[in-house]
Design a protein around this motif. Structure first.
Motif: not given
Ligand SMILES: C[S@@+](CC[C@H](N)C(=O)[O-])C[C@H]1O[C@@H](n2cnc3c(N)ncnc32)[C@H](O)[C@@H]1O
Length: 262
Positions: A24-26, A55-58, A103-105, A126-130
């Motif tokens: 998706r990033l590509y 948070v949710g650093c991917g 870890a799981d947020m 928290s980018v695209y993850s919260i």
């Molecule tokens: C769209 S990716 C965004 C990653 C990064 N911030 C970026 O912009 O490339 C969403 C990320 O949220 C993580 N994620 C999803 N549910 C999560 C949870 N409950 N706890 C921690 N991370 C989570 C996924 O594993 C994924 O890496």
């Protein structure tokens, strides 16, 4: 034997998620009219001595940037649910003044106790993850309690389902987290505005103009709402739509900035 197979499929699933994120990033980088991540970076001010939480650093799209900015002065804490992504990120930035862990947020209080109970942050991002959280508002409130005075919490979220979501919805119900992101975040924004919290929002739109239909299908397969059962039907629909040699859709995001003034 059966146990081993089960273990392997769980691992493959995790590995697949990291590959999907990478794709998706590509995809976005290749076809977008404007770079969302560059835009995001232009909105963040980072001082060298900052303590930052991602948070949710991917695989580290933001963490790598944060680490470069703080160099060896500040401190970076990054976590993600995906172990595979964390392994990749650790390789990219090492462990000097950074703590990278899986870890799981949804268990933010436990994470806090284990990894950063005595810390306060200048920036939490928290980018695209919260929106993957079961109860985003609860986590946001907790994260706000972890900010230093004048510290900022930055949440970048998608706000409108894109064309691919709409196509998938013709065949099955896409999870409401994807389709109702705007509604969820409008509620969150209103909540903090009512509390007279210092909240600002910035909007970003980029056009994705894809010139290769196979990439559109691959993109669909990399989304969190992909369903193997409907792969053929959705792919055929995309191919039919792809008459004009390109496939255009809009990507709308909102950056929510919450500042702790206390
Ligand atoms: C769209 S990716 C965004 C990653 C990064 N911030 C970026 O912009 O490339 C969403 C990320 O949220 C993580 N994620 C999803 N549910 C999560 C949870 N409950 N706890 C921690 N991370 C989570 C996924 O594993 C994924 O890496």
């Amino acid at each position: 034997m059966a146990k081993n197979l089960k273990k392997r499929s769980v691992f493959e699933n995790k590995s697949q998620k990291t590959q999907n994120l990478q794709f998706r990033l590509y995809f976005n980088k290749k076809y977008q009219s404007k770079d969302l991540h560059k835009w995001f970076e232009s909105k963040v001010r980072i001082k060298k001595n900052f303590k930052i939480l991602d948070v949710g650093c991917g695989t580290g799209k933001q963490s790598v940037y944060f680490k470069k900015k703080i160099n060896n002065s500040g401190q970076l804490f990054s976590f993600d649910k995906s172990i595979k992504s964390i392994i990749q990120l650790k390789k990219k930035i090492g462990s000097r003044n950074s703590k990278i862990f899986s870890a799981d947020m949804n268990e933010i209080e436990k994470i806090n106790k284990k990894f950063f109970e005595s810390e306060k942050f200048d920036l939490i991002s928290s980018v695209y993850s919260i929106y993957y959280a079961k109860r985003p508002l609860k986590i946001i409130k907790f994260l706000l309690s972890k900010l230093n005075k004048n510290g900022k919490l930055l949440l970048l979220v998608p706000i409108r389902p894109n064309k691919i979501t709409q196509i998938a919805e013709k065949f099955y119900k896409v999870p409401s987290k994807v389709t109702e992101s705007l509604v969820i975040f409008k509620k969150i924004i209103n909540y903090f505005a009512k509390q007279k919290y210092n909240i600002r929002t910035k909007y970003f739109r980029s056009k994705i103009r894809v010139t290769n239909v196979e990439d559109v299908i691959k993109f669909y397969k990399s989304t969190t709402f992909f369903k193997k059962r409907y792969e053929k039907k959705v792919s055929e629909f995309i191919k039919k739509k792809f008459k004009t040699k390109s496939f255009i859709f809009k990507k709308d995001s909102c950056l929510i900035i919450l500042k702790n003034e206390n």
